[in-house]
Scaffold this motif. Structure first.
Motif, PDB file in Angstrom:
ATOM      1  N   LEU A 147      31.211 -68.141 -10.955  1.00  0.00           N
ATOM      2  CA  LEU A 147      32.427 -68.940 -10.819  1.00  0.00           C
ATOM      3  C   LEU A 147      32.121 -70.424 -11.017  1.00  0.00           C
ATOM      4  O   LEU A 147      32.850 -71.130 -11.712  1.00  0.00           O
ATOM      5  CB  LEU A 147      33.029 -68.693  -9.437  1.00  0.00           C
ATOM      6  CG  LEU A 147      34.515 -68.855  -9.251  1.00  0.00           C
ATOM      7  CD1 LEU A 147      35.280 -67.951 -10.194  1.00  0.00           C
ATOM      8  CD2 LEU A 147      34.888 -68.563  -7.823  1.00  0.00           C
ATOM      9  N   SER A 148      31.020 -70.880 -10.446  1.00  0.00           N
ATOM     10  CA  SER A 148      30.627 -72.289 -10.589  1.00  0.00           C
ATOM     11  C   SER A 148      30.262 -72.630 -12.026  1.00  0.00           C
ATOM     12  O   SER A 148      30.631 -73.698 -12.528  1.00  0.00           O
ATOM     13  CB  SER A 148      29.443 -72.610  -9.678  1.00  0.00           C
ATOM     14  OG  SER A 148      29.791 -72.416  -8.342  1.00  0.00           O
ATOM     15  N   SER A 149      29.529 -71.746 -12.685  1.00  0.00           N
ATOM     16  CA  SER A 149      29.155 -72.027 -14.074  1.00  0.00           C
ATOM     17  C   SER A 149      30.385 -72.012 -14.982  1.00  0.00           C
ATOM     18  O   SER A 149      30.480 -72.817 -15.918  1.00  0.00           O
ATOM     19  CB  SER A 149      28.096 -71.052 -14.569  1.00  0.00           C
ATOM     20  OG  SER A 149      28.585 -69.733 -14.526  1.00  0.00           O
ATOM     21  N   TYR A 150      31.333 -71.125 -14.713  1.00  0.00           N
ATOM     22  CA  TYR A 150      32.571 -71.105 -15.493  1.00  0.00           C
ATOM     23  C   TYR A 150      33.344 -72.401 -15.288  1.00  0.00           C
ATOM     24  O   TYR A 150      33.862 -72.982 -16.243  1.00  0.00           O
ATOM     25  CB  TYR A 150      33.431 -69.901 -15.121  1.00  0.00           C
ATOM     26  CG  TYR A 150      34.718 -69.846 -15.889  1.00  0.00           C
ATOM     27  CD1 TYR A 150      34.728 -69.549 -17.246  1.00  0.00           C
ATOM     28  CD2 TYR A 150      35.929 -70.115 -15.265  1.00  0.00           C
ATOM     29  CE1 TYR A 150      35.913 -69.521 -17.969  1.00  0.00           C
ATOM     30  CE2 TYR A 150      37.110 -70.089 -15.977  1.00  0.00           C
ATOM     31  CZ  TYR A 150      37.092 -69.793 -17.321  1.00  0.00           C
ATOM     32  OH  TYR A 150      38.261 -69.774 -18.027  1.00  0.00           O
ATOM     33  N   PHE A 153      31.634 -75.144 -17.238  1.00  0.00           N
ATOM     34  CA  PHE A 153      31.972 -75.014 -18.651  1.00  0.00           C
ATOM     35  C   PHE A 153      33.371 -75.563 -18.915  1.00  0.00           C
ATOM     36  O   PHE A 153      33.590 -76.302 -19.879  1.00  0.00           O
ATOM     37  CB  PHE A 153      31.867 -73.540 -19.049  1.00  0.00           C
ATOM     38  CG  PHE A 153      32.164 -73.261 -20.479  1.00  0.00           C
ATOM     39  CD1 PHE A 153      31.312 -73.693 -21.487  1.00  0.00           C
ATOM     40  CD2 PHE A 153      33.311 -72.567 -20.826  1.00  0.00           C
ATOM     41  CE1 PHE A 153      31.587 -73.440 -22.814  1.00  0.00           C
ATOM     42  CE2 PHE A 153      33.600 -72.303 -22.157  1.00  0.00           C
ATOM     43  CZ  PHE A 153      32.741 -72.748 -23.157  1.00  0.00           C
ATOM     44  N   LEU A 154      34.314 -75.247 -18.058  1.00  0.00           N
ATOM     45  CA  LEU A 154      35.678 -75.755 -18.173  1.00  0.00           C
ATOM     46  C   LEU A 154      35.701 -77.280 -18.054  1.00  0.00           C
ATOM     47  O   LEU A 154      36.388 -77.966 -18.823  1.00  0.00           O
ATOM     48  CB  LEU A 154      36.545 -75.121 -17.084  1.00  0.00           C
ATOM     49  CG  LEU A 154      38.021 -75.426 -17.068  1.00  0.00           C
ATOM     50  CD1 LEU A 154      38.697 -74.783 -18.263  1.00  0.00           C
ATOM     51  CD2 LEU A 154      38.632 -74.900 -15.780  1.00  0.00           C
ATOM     52  N   PHE A 155      34.925 -77.816 -17.131  1.00  0.00           N
ATOM     53  CA  PHE A 155      34.844 -79.262 -16.931  1.00  0.00           C
ATOM     54  C   PHE A 155      34.301 -79.957 -18.177  1.00  0.00           C
ATOM     55  O   PHE A 155      34.856 -80.957 -18.636  1.00  0.00           O
ATOM     56  CB  PHE A 155      33.954 -79.565 -15.721  1.00  0.00           C
ATOM     57  CG  PHE A 155      33.736 -81.026 -15.485  1.00  0.00           C
ATOM     58  CD1 PHE A 155      34.719 -81.793 -14.887  1.00  0.00           C
ATOM     59  CD2 PHE A 155      32.549 -81.633 -15.863  1.00  0.00           C
ATOM     60  CE1 PHE A 155      34.518 -83.147 -14.677  1.00  0.00           C
ATOM     61  CE2 PHE A 155      32.344 -82.980 -15.662  1.00  0.00           C
ATOM     62  CZ  PHE A 155      33.331 -83.749 -15.062  1.00  0.00           C
ATOM     63  N   VAL A 156      33.214 -79.429 -18.735  1.00  0.00           N
ATOM     64  CA  VAL A 156      32.611 -80.040 -19.924  1.00  0.00           C
ATOM     65  C   VAL A 156      33.591 -80.015 -21.097  1.00  0.00           C
ATOM     66  O   VAL A 156      33.753 -81.021 -21.800  1.00  0.00           O
ATOM     67  CB  VAL A 156      31.275 -79.339 -20.281  1.00  0.00           C
ATOM     68  CG1 VAL A 156      30.785 -79.745 -21.654  1.00  0.00           C
ATOM     69  CG2 VAL A 156      30.222 -79.638 -19.228  1.00  0.00           C
ATOM     70  N   LEU A 157      34.244 -78.890 -21.312  1.00  0.00           N
ATOM     71  CA  LEU A 157      35.186 -78.796 -22.439  1.00  0.00           C
ATOM     72  C   LEU A 157      36.363 -79.756 -22.300  1.00  0.00           C
ATOM     73  O   LEU A 157      36.734 -80.441 -23.254  1.00  0.00           O
ATOM     74  CB  LEU A 157      35.704 -77.373 -22.579  1.00  0.00           C
ATOM     75  CG  LEU A 157      34.766 -76.376 -23.238  1.00  0.00           C
ATOM     76  CD1 LEU A 157      35.427 -75.013 -23.297  1.00  0.00           C
ATOM     77  CD2 LEU A 157      34.382 -76.825 -24.623  1.00  0.00           C
TER      78      LEU A 157
END
Length: 184
Positions: A147-150, A153-157
């Motif tokens: 959940l944290s890695s997802y 990823f959402l934050f970076v995008l």
């Protein structure tokens, strides 16, 4: 009203719940309005509320889905805070607005989500998330690293897209005030 003839009489008293609620709302709005100029104190209070929430989640070792929802909501608010109120991409397609040149006139950066609304929404979100940690049904078992890695990823995008948008349309949401002439 008195019975059949529909006259208003003195026997009718105001309902206590609506008046109590109205008084509470008035007092809350009064203190909220008084907090507007105290930028640092407001944000320190919000950081304190966020720390209490973080300690609660750490202490119970759960509510990762609530935290994920909170983090996604805060990211959405942050993107709104960094975005202009009038999107330059859509402004050119409007047709009603006159075309502007780069050096035409100074237009200050106007945020889609103003600072006060940004602060108020984040503070409310942390308080609601804190209350949700007391509802055991919402403690859904998940593997939190995924959940944290997802979310990362959402934050970076989303931040990459926002930064590209800032560079493309040459606006800086971190600049405060009108640019000053510096001479030779």
């Amino acid at each position: 009203m008195n019975g059949e003839n529909g006259e208003v009489g003195d026997s009718e008293e105001p309902v206590p719940l609506p008046t109590w609620r109205s008084n509470l709302h008035s007092k809350f709005q009064y203190y909220l309005d008084r907090s507007v100029p105290h930028l640092l104190r407001r944000w320190l209070m919000t950081i304190g509320v966020a720390m209490i929430y973080t300690l609660r989640v750490y202490w119970v070792k759960g509510f990762h889905v609530v935290s994920y929802g909170l983090a996604t909501y805060v990211l959405n608010l942050l993107i709104g805070f960094l975005s202009p109120n009038v999107d330059p991409e859509l402004e050119g397609l409007d047709g009603a607005s006159s075309p502007r040149k780069d050096g035409d006139a100074y237009r200050p950066f106007e945020r889609r989500v103003p600072e006060f609304r940004f602060w108020y929404a984040i503070t409310k979100a942390f308080i609601v998330a804190f209350v949700l940690t007391f509802i055991s049904v919402l403690d859904v078992p998940v593997f939190w690293p995924i959940l944290s890695s997802y979310w990362g990823f959402l934050f970076v995008l989303t931040t990459k897209r926002q930064i590209v948008h800032m560079i493309k349309y040459k606006y800086n949401p971190f600049r405060i005030g009108k640019p000053k002439y510096k001479g030779n």
